[in-house]
Design a protein around this motif. Structure first.
Motif, PDB file in Angstrom:
ATOM      1  N   GLY A   1     -12.977 -11.577  -6.784  1.00  0.00           N
ATOM      2  CA  GLY A   1     -12.907 -10.534  -7.803  1.00  0.00           C
ATOM      3  C   GLY A   1     -12.579  -9.160  -7.255  1.00  0.00           C
ATOM      4  N   LYS A   2     -12.066  -9.094  -6.014  1.00  0.00           N
ATOM      5  CA  LYS A   2     -11.851  -7.791  -5.368  1.00  0.00           C
ATOM      6  C   LYS A   2     -10.432  -7.662  -4.810  1.00  0.00           C
ATOM      7  CE  LYS A   2     -16.683  -6.920  -4.171  1.00  0.00           C
ATOM      8  NZ  LYS A   2     -17.216  -7.973  -5.038  1.00  0.00           N
ATOM      9  N   ARG A   3     -10.124  -6.439  -4.364  1.00  0.00           N
ATOM     10  CA  ARG A   3      -8.837  -6.130  -3.727  1.00  0.00           C
ATOM     11  C   ARG A   3      -9.076  -5.651  -2.305  1.00  0.00           C
ATOM     12  NH1 ARG A   3      -5.999  -1.511  -6.693  1.00  0.00           N
ATOM     13  NH2 ARG A   3      -4.226  -2.095  -5.391  1.00  0.00           N
ATOM     14  N   MET A   4      -8.355  -6.242  -1.378  1.00  0.00           N
ATOM     15  CA  MET A   4      -8.316  -5.751  -0.001  1.00  0.00           C
ATOM     16  C   MET A   4      -6.899  -5.266   0.261  1.00  0.00           C
ATOM     17  SD  MET A   4      -9.192  -7.765   3.551  1.00  0.00           S
ATOM     18  CE  MET A   4      -9.586  -6.829   5.043  1.00  0.00           C
ATOM     19  N   MET A   5      -6.762  -4.082   0.839  1.00  0.00           N
ATOM     20  CA  MET A   5      -5.435  -3.497   0.976  1.00  0.00           C
ATOM     21  C   MET A   5      -5.227  -2.931   2.377  1.00  0.00           C
ATOM     22  SD  MET A   5      -3.660  -0.471  -1.303  1.00  0.00           S
ATOM     23  CE  MET A   5      -3.061  -1.581  -2.571  1.00  0.00           C
ATOM     24  N   PHE A   6      -4.059  -3.210   2.947  1.00  0.00           N
ATOM     25  CA  PHE A   6      -3.615  -2.603   4.196  1.00  0.00           C
ATOM     26  C   PHE A   6      -2.536  -1.591   3.841  1.00  0.00           C
ATOM     27  CE2 PHE A   6      -5.473  -6.584   5.337  1.00  0.00           C
ATOM     28  CZ  PHE A   6      -5.971  -6.457   6.627  1.00  0.00           C
ATOM     29  N   VAL A   7      -2.660  -0.377   4.372  1.00  0.00           N
ATOM     30  CA  VAL A   7      -1.735   0.704   4.043  1.00  0.00           C
ATOM     31  C   VAL A   7      -1.181   1.300   5.331  1.00  0.00           C
ATOM     32  CG1 VAL A   7      -1.472   2.968   2.972  1.00  0.00           C
ATOM     33  CG2 VAL A   7      -2.976   1.266   1.912  1.00  0.00           C
ATOM     34  N   GLY A   8       0.142   1.356   5.453  1.00  0.00           N
ATOM     35  CA  GLY A   8       0.721   1.977   6.632  1.00  0.00           C
ATOM     36  C   GLY A   8       2.113   1.474   6.932  1.00  0.00           C
ATOM     37  N   ASP A   9       2.370   1.214   8.222  1.00  0.00           N
ATOM     38  CA  ASP A   9       3.714   0.857   8.668  1.00  0.00           C
ATOM     39  C   ASP A   9       3.806  -0.630   8.999  1.00  0.00           C
ATOM     40  OD1 ASP A   9       2.464   0.535  11.159  1.00  0.00           O
ATOM     41  OD2 ASP A   9       3.065   2.506  11.870  1.00  0.00           O
ATOM     42  N   SER A  10       4.872  -1.031   9.693  1.00  0.00           N
ATOM     43  CA  SER A  10       5.109  -2.441   9.964  1.00  0.00           C
ATOM     44  C   SER A  10       4.059  -3.047  10.886  1.00  0.00           C
ATOM     45  CB  SER A  10       6.500  -2.634  10.575  1.00  0.00           C
ATOM     46  OG  SER A  10       6.635  -1.895  11.784  1.00  0.00           O
ATOM     47  N   LEU A  11       3.401  -2.243  11.705  1.00  0.00           N
ATOM     48  CA  LEU A  11       2.330  -2.754  12.552  1.00  0.00           C
ATOM     49  C   LEU A  11       1.116  -3.124  11.713  1.00  0.00           C
ATOM     50  CD1 LEU A  11       2.948  -0.238  15.407  1.00  0.00           C
ATOM     51  CD2 LEU A  11       3.141  -2.724  15.629  1.00  0.00           C
ATOM     52  N   ASN A  12       0.835  -2.313  10.694  1.00  0.00           N
ATOM     53  CA  ASN A  12      -0.245  -2.666   9.778  1.00  0.00           C
ATOM     54  C   ASN A  12       0.143  -3.868   8.922  1.00  0.00           C
ATOM     55  OD1 ASN A  12      -2.899  -1.909   9.348  1.00  0.00           O
ATOM     56  ND2 ASN A  12      -2.436  -0.727   7.516  1.00  0.00           N
TER      57      ASN A  12
ATOM     58  N   GLY B   1      -8.687   1.637  -6.853  1.00  0.00           N
ATOM     59  CA  GLY B   1      -9.263   0.376  -7.287  1.00  0.00           C
ATOM     60  C   GLY B   1      -9.442  -0.630  -6.176  1.00  0.00           C
ATOM     61  N   ALA B   2      -8.957  -0.325  -4.964  1.00  0.00           N
ATOM     62  CA  ALA B   2      -9.170  -1.224  -3.829  1.00  0.00           C
ATOM     63  C   ALA B   2     -10.634  -1.176  -3.412  1.00  0.00           C
ATOM     64  CB  ALA B   2      -8.272  -0.842  -2.666  1.00  0.00           C
ATOM     65  N   ASP B   3     -11.154  -2.306  -2.975  1.00  0.00           N
ATOM     66  CA  ASP B   3     -12.546  -2.389  -2.519  1.00  0.00           C
ATOM     67  C   ASP B   3     -12.655  -2.234  -1.006  1.00  0.00           C
ATOM     68  OD1 ASP B   3     -14.037  -3.370  -5.106  1.00  0.00           O
ATOM     69  OD2 ASP B   3     -12.199  -4.551  -4.976  1.00  0.00           O
ATOM     70  N   ILE B   4     -11.613  -2.660  -0.302  1.00  0.00           N
ATOM     71  CA  ILE B   4     -11.544  -2.503   1.155  1.00  0.00           C
ATOM     72  C   ILE B   4     -10.144  -2.012   1.487  1.00  0.00           C
ATOM     73  CG2 ILE B   4     -11.686  -3.655   3.399  1.00  0.00           C
ATOM     74  CD1 ILE B   4     -13.390  -5.828   2.005  1.00  0.00           C
ATOM     75  N   ILE B   5     -10.036  -0.922   2.232  1.00  0.00           N
ATOM     76  CA  ILE B   5      -8.738  -0.385   2.642  1.00  0.00           C
ATOM     77  C   ILE B   5      -8.700  -0.258   4.156  1.00  0.00           C
ATOM     78  CG2 ILE B   5      -7.260   1.655   2.664  1.00  0.00           C
ATOM     79  CD1 ILE B   5      -7.717   2.119  -0.168  1.00  0.00           C
ATOM     80  N   VAL B   6      -7.579  -0.677   4.742  1.00  0.00           N
ATOM     81  CA  VAL B   6      -7.341  -0.529   6.178  1.00  0.00           C
ATOM     82  C   VAL B   6      -6.089   0.330   6.347  1.00  0.00           C
ATOM     83  CG1 VAL B   6      -6.986  -1.710   8.371  1.00  0.00           C
ATOM     84  CG2 VAL B   6      -8.308  -2.834   6.557  1.00  0.00           C
ATOM     85  N   PHE B   7      -6.269   1.567   6.816  1.00  0.00           N
ATOM     86  CA  PHE B   7      -5.153   2.486   7.028  1.00  0.00           C
ATOM     87  C   PHE B   7      -4.657   2.408   8.471  1.00  0.00           C
ATOM     88  CE2 PHE B   7      -7.401   4.862   3.575  1.00  0.00           C
ATOM     89  CZ  PHE B   7      -6.357   5.009   2.691  1.00  0.00           C
ATOM     90  N   ASN B   8      -3.367   2.698   8.649  1.00  0.00           N
ATOM     91  CA  ASN B   8      -2.854   3.059   9.970  1.00  0.00           C
ATOM     92  C   ASN B   8      -1.662   3.984   9.776  1.00  0.00           C
ATOM     93  OD1 ASN B   8      -0.428   1.396   9.557  1.00  0.00           O
ATOM     94  ND2 ASN B   8      -0.292   1.323  11.780  1.00  0.00           N
TER      95      ASN B   8
END
Length: 446
Positions: free
Chosen positions: A168-179, A259-266
């Protein structure tokens, strides 16, 4: 992961402890139960911390593995202070990391039994830029290295736990091609538990969405190499030499992250232009564009402050988690690790064995200083994944020439493979699976 005897195994259950009273003490069962409950609650909440991680000096200089070195430049500016949450438990945590354990400091060890965590041929979601076996890499040595923290263990990656947590959640990676590589690694680690008819991968411009239908969960990647709006934001056509970043524009992309529950930035690689950054002060729609020039450090500091401001305004610390992945090292000059002057990552099949090796130059150290300064002053709860030092040893793990080549190779290039080797991106399965093991550890055992 070695557990403290007070660490809960599951909510409401903890291992029995011998009461700190002598046999002659006479206490009612009710009082003993109350005291035990108070002790449990105090220990549980006392260790719910978010760390801006730093490297600890290795206790000795002797190892037959590849150890993190003391006094590393990339880590010396990461703030030492701990950001304490108020009284709430850290969202998604099921336990805690052993006290004194720095999971980012340790060794690379051979593990033929448990590595790789999946096979390249088993995961249809790996883009052709990262499928090294399919594109002719003659050996698999790079797949059989496991990261071993000093004095403790990483928890085993548990795909079932991750998927249930994401229900029921959203996990999101945000950034460039390495992410994006880390994102694809996460999908590969999870998708085998999902029936073919219950999963899908779709791309909508800058957004790629993997859906686990039975879990009503999505794992997403959003292309934003600077986090801020830029002239490199097209998800396909973005190889622009003259890069321009728009000041104060994080909401242009950020509206897609809400609305994301987990975000991973790079964000890192695209800032390395070798010259001052061009900063747009107005709009890309302006006929006459107001552009200022700013040092890379100052421009990167601007982006970090914008990211933290967005997190503060849009992520609920009681229910969400935010991570930031540090710089991903490249290996373009083998002379840096004692190799040939004209060489690079091409034909490298083992990690760097000199544990004193320190990746990066002054530009990279400047970026790390900025991260330390900005994060150190912020009270925004964000977990720093310091993958730089441990990845710096892995000259063997890059895609090199074993990837889809989008442009025809010239006879001169074919005669000299090192000239077109990609020493930036990483083969999958491989190093970036370790990044996700570290993410798993910090998500569930902060």
């Amino acid at each position: 992961m070695r557990k403290n005897p007070l660490t809960p195994n599951r909510p409401g259950v903890f291992m029995q402890m011998k009461p700190p009273f002598s046999r002659s003490s006479r206490l009612s069962p009710l009082l003993l139960t109350l005291l035990a409950f108070i002790l449990f609650v105090s220990v549980l909440y006392a260790h719910n911390l978010l760390f801006i991680s730093r490297q600890h000096p290795h206790p000795s200089g002797e190892s037959h593995h590849f150890n993190s070195s003391p006094d590393v430049h990339h880590s010396s500016h990461i703030p030492e202070r701990v950001i304490r949450r108020r009284q709430e438990a850290v969202p998604f945590a099921v336990g805690r990391t052993q006290e004194g354990c720095d999971v980012f400091s340790g060794s690379w060890v051979r593990d033929e039994a448990a590595r790789p965590l999946y096979e390249e041929s088993e995961c249809p979601y790996i883009q052709p830029q990262l499928t090294c076996q399919e594109h002719g890499r003659p050996e698999k040595e790079y797949q059989h290295w496991r990261w071993q923290p000093e004095g403790c263990d990483l928890p085993k990656f548990n795909a079932s736990l991750m998927l249930e947590t994401l229900r029921g959640k959203r996990m999101m990676f945000v950034g460039d091609s390495l992410n994006r590589g880390q994102y694809v690694s996460m999908v590969c680690l999870l998708h085998r538990l999902i029936p073919p008819e219950a999963k899908s991968m779709e791309t909508f411009g800058s957004l790629t969405v993997f859906t686990a239908k039975n879990y009503n969960a999505t794992i997403e990647f959003y292309w934003a190499p600077f986090l801020l709006e830029s002239n490199s934001d097209d998800a396909v056509v973005h190889r622009i030499t003259d890069r321009i970043v728009r000041k104060g524009s994080i909401n242009k992309h950020g509206r897609n992250w809400k609305g994301a529950d987990i975000i991973v930035f790079n964000t890192y690689l695209w800032w390395m232009t070798g010259s001052k950054m061009k900063i747009l002060l107005g709009s890309f729609d302006d006929k006459v564009k107001d552009i200022a020039r700013m040092s890379t450090d100052d421009a990167y500091r601007m982006a970090m402050k914008s990211m933290l401001k967005w997190v503060k305004q849009n992520m609920d610390p009681n229910n969400t988690r935010v991570f930031f992945t540090s710089m991903s090292p490249s290996h373009t000059k083998s002379v840096e690790w004692g190799g040939r002057a004209e060489g690079n990552c091409y034909n490298e099949t083992r990690p760097i064995e000199d544990w004193t090796y320190d990746w990066g130059g002054e530009a990279e150290r400047g970026i790390m200083r900025v991260i330390g300064q900005v994060f150190g002053k912020s009270k925004v709860p964000i977990t720093f994944l310091n993958i730089t030092r441990l990845s710096g040893y892995r000259k063997d793990a890059h895609t090199a020439i074993y990837k889809k080549q989008w442009n025809p190779l010239t006879p001169q290039q074919l005669a000299n493979p090192a000239s077109y080797a990609d020493c930036v991106h990483w083969c999958l399965p491989g190093l970036q699976d370790t990044w996700n093991e570290l993410l798993f550890a910090k998500l569930f055992y902060p």
